[in-house]
Motif scaffolding. Structure first.
Motif, PDB file in Angstrom:
ATOM      1  N   MET A  26       8.977  10.218  -7.238  1.00  0.00           N
ATOM      2  CA  MET A  26       9.531   8.983  -6.685  1.00  0.00           C
ATOM      3  C   MET A  26      11.012   9.158  -6.355  1.00  0.00           C
ATOM      4  SD  MET A  26       7.141   6.617  -6.417  1.00  0.00           S
ATOM      5  CE  MET A  26       7.600   4.903  -6.768  1.00  0.00           C
ATOM      6  N   ARG A  27      11.742   9.842  -7.219  1.00  0.00           N
ATOM      7  CA  ARG A  27      13.164  10.103  -6.940  1.00  0.00           C
ATOM      8  C   ARG A  27      13.313  10.908  -5.657  1.00  0.00           C
ATOM      9  NH1 ARG A  27      13.300  11.086 -12.507  1.00  0.00           N
ATOM     10  NH2 ARG A  27      13.270  13.344 -12.198  1.00  0.00           N
ATOM     11  N   GLU A  28      12.420  11.869  -5.459  1.00  0.00           N
ATOM     12  CA  GLU A  28      12.496  12.696  -4.251  1.00  0.00           C
ATOM     13  C   GLU A  28      12.230  11.886  -2.985  1.00  0.00           C
ATOM     14  OE1 GLU A  28       9.812  15.927  -4.911  1.00  0.00           O
ATOM     15  OE2 GLU A  28      10.947  16.675  -6.641  1.00  0.00           O
ATOM     16  N   HIS A  29      11.560  10.754  -3.141  1.00  0.00           N
ATOM     17  CA  HIS A  29      11.285   9.878  -2.000  1.00  0.00           C
ATOM     18  C   HIS A  29      12.251   8.690  -1.965  1.00  0.00           C
ATOM     19  CE1 HIS A  29       7.730  11.870  -0.414  1.00  0.00           C
ATOM     20  NE2 HIS A  29       7.383  12.105  -1.656  1.00  0.00           N
ATOM     21  N   GLY A  30      13.362   8.818  -2.653  1.00  0.00           N
ATOM     22  CA  GLY A  30      14.415   7.816  -2.571  1.00  0.00           C
ATOM     23  C   GLY A  30      14.264   6.635  -3.497  1.00  0.00           C
ATOM     24  N   LEU A  31      13.344   6.691  -4.434  1.00  0.00           N
ATOM     25  CA  LEU A  31      13.138   5.587  -5.376  1.00  0.00           C
ATOM     26  C   LEU A  31      13.652   6.016  -6.741  1.00  0.00           C
ATOM     27  CD1 LEU A  31       9.746   4.851  -3.825  1.00  0.00           C
ATOM     28  CD2 LEU A  31      11.361   3.001  -4.296  1.00  0.00           C
ATOM     29  N   VAL A  32      14.847   5.546  -7.068  1.00  0.00           N
ATOM     30  CA  VAL A  32      15.561   5.998  -8.256  1.00  0.00           C
ATOM     31  C   VAL A  32      15.563   4.901  -9.313  1.00  0.00           C
ATOM     32  CG1 VAL A  32      17.757   6.889  -9.138  1.00  0.00           C
ATOM     33  CG2 VAL A  32      17.016   7.461  -6.806  1.00  0.00           C
ATOM     34  N   GLU A  33      15.065   5.242 -10.480  1.00  0.00           N
ATOM     35  CA  GLU A  33      14.996   4.262 -11.570  1.00  0.00           C
ATOM     36  C   GLU A  33      16.401   3.778 -11.925  1.00  0.00           C
ATOM     37  OE1 GLU A  33      12.734   3.767 -15.888  1.00  0.00           O
ATOM     38  OE2 GLU A  33      13.105   5.788 -15.087  1.00  0.00           O
ATOM     39  N   HIS A 242       2.725  14.040  -9.272  1.00  0.00           N
ATOM     40  CA  HIS A 242       3.912  14.185  -8.430  1.00  0.00           C
ATOM     41  C   HIS A 242       3.559  13.899  -6.968  1.00  0.00           C
ATOM     42  CE1 HIS A 242       6.928  16.481  -6.100  1.00  0.00           C
ATOM     43  NE2 HIS A 242       7.760  16.178  -7.087  1.00  0.00           N
ATOM     44  N   ARG A 243       2.417  14.416  -6.516  1.00  0.00           N
ATOM     45  CA  ARG A 243       1.991  14.206  -5.133  1.00  0.00           C
ATOM     46  C   ARG A 243       1.689  12.727  -4.857  1.00  0.00           C
ATOM     47  NH1 ARG A 243      -0.389  17.895  -1.458  1.00  0.00           N
ATOM     48  NH2 ARG A 243       0.615  19.466  -2.737  1.00  0.00           N
ATOM     49  N   MET A 244       1.243  12.005  -5.883  1.00  0.00           N
ATOM     50  CA  MET A 244       0.925  10.588  -5.747  1.00  0.00           C
ATOM     51  C   MET A 244       2.145   9.768  -5.317  1.00  0.00           C
ATOM     52  SD  MET A 244      -0.693   8.111  -8.750  1.00  0.00           S
ATOM     53  CE  MET A 244       0.595   8.465  -9.943  1.00  0.00           C
ATOM     54  N   ALA A 245       3.336  10.268  -5.640  1.00  0.00           N
ATOM     55  CA  ALA A 245       4.564   9.515  -5.349  1.00  0.00           C
ATOM     56  C   ALA A 245       4.748   9.263  -3.858  1.00  0.00           C
ATOM     57  CB  ALA A 245       5.773  10.250  -5.924  1.00  0.00           C
ATOM     58  N   ARG A 246       4.323  10.189  -3.029  1.00  0.00           N
ATOM     59  CA  ARG A 246       4.488   9.995  -1.577  1.00  0.00           C
ATOM     60  C   ARG A 246       3.698   8.785  -1.105  1.00  0.00           C
ATOM     61  NH1 ARG A 246       1.907  11.733   3.215  1.00  0.00           N
ATOM     62  NH2 ARG A 246       3.351  11.898   4.985  1.00  0.00           N
ATOM     63  N   LYS A 247       2.474   8.664  -1.562  1.00  0.00           N
ATOM     64  CA  LYS A 247       1.668   7.510  -1.167  1.00  0.00           C
ATOM     65  C   LYS A 247       2.235   6.231  -1.773  1.00  0.00           C
ATOM     66  CE  LYS A 247      -2.629   9.965  -0.332  1.00  0.00           C
ATOM     67  NZ  LYS A 247      -2.478   9.885   1.133  1.00  0.00           N
ATOM     68  N   ALA A 248       2.744   6.321  -2.994  1.00  0.00           N
ATOM     69  CA  ALA A 248       3.365   5.149  -3.618  1.00  0.00           C
ATOM     70  C   ALA A 248       4.536   4.663  -2.776  1.00  0.00           C
ATOM     71  CB  ALA A 248       3.829   5.493  -5.031  1.00  0.00           C
ATOM     72  N   SER A 249       5.357   5.587  -2.311  1.00  0.00           N
ATOM     73  CA  SER A 249       6.504   5.244  -1.469  1.00  0.00           C
ATOM     74  C   SER A 249       6.050   4.559  -0.185  1.00  0.00           C
ATOM     75  CB  SER A 249       7.301   6.512  -1.150  1.00  0.00           C
ATOM     76  OG  SER A 249       8.319   6.253  -0.202  1.00  0.00           O
ATOM     77  N   GLN A 250       4.995   5.091   0.420  1.00  0.00           N
ATOM     78  CA  GLN A 250       4.492   4.511   1.669  1.00  0.00           C
ATOM     79  C   GLN A 250       3.946   3.104   1.449  1.00  0.00           C
ATOM     80  OE1 GLN A 250       1.845   7.855   2.467  1.00  0.00           O
ATOM     81  NE2 GLN A 250       3.003   8.344   4.315  1.00  0.00           N
ATOM     82  N   LEU A 251       3.258   2.895   0.341  1.00  0.00           N
ATOM     83  CA  LEU A 251       2.728   1.556   0.035  1.00  0.00           C
ATOM     84  C   LEU A 251       3.858   0.561  -0.190  1.00  0.00           C
ATOM     85  CD1 LEU A 251      -0.208   2.598  -2.319  1.00  0.00           C
ATOM     86  CD2 LEU A 251      -0.437   1.504  -0.074  1.00  0.00           C
ATOM     87  N   LEU A 252       4.911   1.017  -0.865  1.00  0.00           N
ATOM     88  CA  LEU A 252       6.051   0.129  -1.106  1.00  0.00           C
ATOM     89  C   LEU A 252       6.810  -0.189   0.179  1.00  0.00           C
ATOM     90  CD1 LEU A 252       7.366   1.647  -4.461  1.00  0.00           C
ATOM     91  CD2 LEU A 252       6.305  -0.603  -4.158  1.00  0.00           C
ATOM     92  N   GLU A 253       6.675   0.681   1.175  1.00  0.00           N
ATOM     93  CA  GLU A 253       7.300   0.422   2.476  1.00  0.00           C
ATOM     94  C   GLU A 253       6.481  -0.545   3.321  1.00  0.00           C
ATOM     95  OE1 GLU A 253       7.613   4.342   3.993  1.00  0.00           O
ATOM     96  OE2 GLU A 253       9.538   4.758   3.010  1.00  0.00           O
ATOM     97  N   GLY A 254       5.296  -0.920   2.820  1.00  0.00           N
ATOM     98  CA  GLY A 254       4.484  -1.892   3.541  1.00  0.00           C
ATOM     99  C   GLY A 254       3.236  -1.350   4.191  1.00  0.00           C
ATOM    100  N   ARG A 255       2.992  -0.029   4.062  1.00  0.00           N
ATOM    101  CA  ARG A 255       1.769   0.526   4.615  1.00  0.00           C
ATOM    102  C   ARG A 255       0.567  -0.007   3.845  1.00  0.00           C
ATOM    103  NH1 ARG A 255       2.414   5.574   7.048  1.00  0.00           N
ATOM    104  NH2 ARG A 255       0.163   5.453   7.500  1.00  0.00           N
ATOM    105  N   ALA A 256      -0.551  -0.181   4.519  1.00  0.00           N
ATOM    106  CA  ALA A 256      -1.780  -0.627   3.864  1.00  0.00           C
ATOM    107  C   ALA A 256      -2.519   0.582   3.301  1.00  0.00           C
ATOM    108  CB  ALA A 256      -2.672  -1.365   4.857  1.00  0.00           C
ATOM    109  N   ALA A 257      -3.175   0.388   2.163  1.00  0.00           N
ATOM    110  CA  ALA A 257      -3.893   1.493   1.526  1.00  0.00           C
ATOM    111  C   ALA A 257      -4.932   2.107   2.459  1.00  0.00           C
ATOM    112  CB  ALA A 257      -4.546   1.012   0.233  1.00  0.00           C
ATOM    113  N   VAL A 258      -5.599   1.265   3.245  1.00  0.00           N
ATOM    114  CA  VAL A 258      -6.649   1.781   4.124  1.00  0.00           C
ATOM    115  C   VAL A 258      -6.094   2.685   5.226  1.00  0.00           C
ATOM    116  CG1 VAL A 258      -8.298  -0.076   3.707  1.00  0.00           C
ATOM    117  CG2 VAL A 258      -6.560  -0.339   5.491  1.00  0.00           C
ATOM    118  N   GLU A 259      -4.785   2.634   5.449  1.00  0.00           N
ATOM    119  CA  GLU A 259      -4.159   3.493   6.447  1.00  0.00           C
ATOM    120  C   GLU A 259      -3.802   4.871   5.891  1.00  0.00           C
ATOM    121  OE1 GLU A 259      -0.678   1.430   7.651  1.00  0.00           O
ATOM    122  OE2 GLU A 259      -1.742  -0.200   8.640  1.00  0.00           O
ATOM    123  N   LEU A 260      -3.926   5.031   4.573  1.00  0.00           N
ATOM    124  CA  LEU A 260      -3.476   6.263   3.914  1.00  0.00           C
ATOM    125  C   LEU A 260      -4.681   7.007   3.347  1.00  0.00           C
ATOM    126  CD1 LEU A 260      -0.433   4.745   1.978  1.00  0.00           C
ATOM    127  CD2 LEU A 260      -0.413   5.881   4.215  1.00  0.00           C
TER     128      LEU A 260
END
Length: 297
Positions: A26-33, A242-260
């Motif tokens: 998540m940090r690598e995708h710009g989401l810093v705790e 770790h790989r899951m974080a990319r999809k998490a970032s996309q979902l938080l940006e507003g992408r729909a799960a069905v698009e991923l």
């Protein structure tokens, strides 16, 4: 830096290491705790009875996203019947676990990363047979709380290899390993495959020691390397999280799960523990040693 603070719930059925790898991703995708994301963590340490409550906790907290580590965890999150987006990792067969539609496509609010490899179980058995060519009887040790997907794949691989296999299930949070290993002894088990399940990972060191005491070569998931088993093989749970974080970032940006689309991660490694080999009195063939990414001396 994102100007919105996202709230992410993390639920894990096993231990904490994959959670740390997810947060690293998540940090690598710009989401810093502490800056633009808040994490609420719930870790069951193998006690799957806690997962439904943890999922409800996340619904009550109103998180923006639920990150589920493990199929049994993702199923608990889905059972909470929430519209909150859910992303998962460390899932073997998403469709078989009802975490994808029958064609393997994402659900309306759920997508993730699978480590499915249809040759994985056969590779485990082949490794054990290389070390012990007379191997004819094995035990598959698993967590009774998880679905049958991995058990069925392993049992099928054993049968195709012409082996006698017994299905030994234990229940958390304190599994009855004494009874489980007594059953193996009675059946004449010659080797053990400890499946990649939450309760197995939490108690890996105890399981490995019991296996050694019964002269059983044991094969564990990669994450259990160093706990005493002879072999550890598979795709890293931490890498999947770790790989899951990319999809998490996309979902938080507003992408729909069905698009991923659900991503498949296959990068198996082998770790060989020569300490266990010495205790078992086994000579490990050079070919197995050469394939090992790491050898513990």
């Amino acid at each position: 830096m994102r100007d919105h603070v996202s709230v992410v719930g993390i639920i894990a059925a096993g231990g904490a290491p994959p959670v740390a790898r997810f947060k690293e991703g998540m940090r690598e995708h710009g989401l810093v705790e502490g800056e633009n994301v808040v994490f609420h963590k719930r870790i069951a340490f193998g006690d799957s009875t806690k997962l439904a409550g943890y999922a409800q906790d996340m619904v009550r907290l109103g998180v923006d996203l639920i990150a589920a580590v493990g199929a049994v965890t993702a199923r608990a999150a889905r059972a909470a019947k929430t519209a909150i987006p859910i992303v998962y990792s460390v899932v073997v067969q998403p469709a078989g676990d009802e975490l994808a539609d029958p064609s393997g496509d994402p659900l309306a609010n759920m997508t993730g990363v699978t480590t499915f490899d249809d040759g994985h179980a056969a590779a485990q058995i082949a490794l054990l047979r290389e070390i012990r060519p007379d191997l004819a009887r094995i035990a598959l040790l698993s967590d009774a709380a998880v679905s049958d997907c991995l058990r069925n794949a392993s049992m099928s691989a054993a049968q195709k290899a012409g082996m006698h296999a017994i299905d030994v299930r234990v229940v958390g949070p304190e599994p009855d390993l004494h009874t489980a290993f007594a059953r193996m002894r009675e059946d004449g088990t010659q080797a053990l495959v400890a499946l990649e399940n939450p309760i197995i990972g939490v108690h890996a060191a105890q399981i490995a020691e019991r296996a050694l005491s019964q002269n059983l070569p044991a094969l564990f998931a990669l994450e259990q390397a160093g706990t005493g088993g002879l072999l550890s093989y598979g795709t890293s749970l931490g890498q999947a999280a770790h790989r899951m974080a990319r999809k998490a970032s996309q979902l938080l940006e507003g992408r729909a799960a069905v698009e991923l689309p659900i991503e498949t991660l296959r990068c198996p490694d082998l770790v060989l523990d020569m300490r266990a080999a010495r205790r078992l009195g086994l000579t490990v063939p050079p070919g197995v040693q050469q394939r090992a990414a790491r050898i513990i001396q």
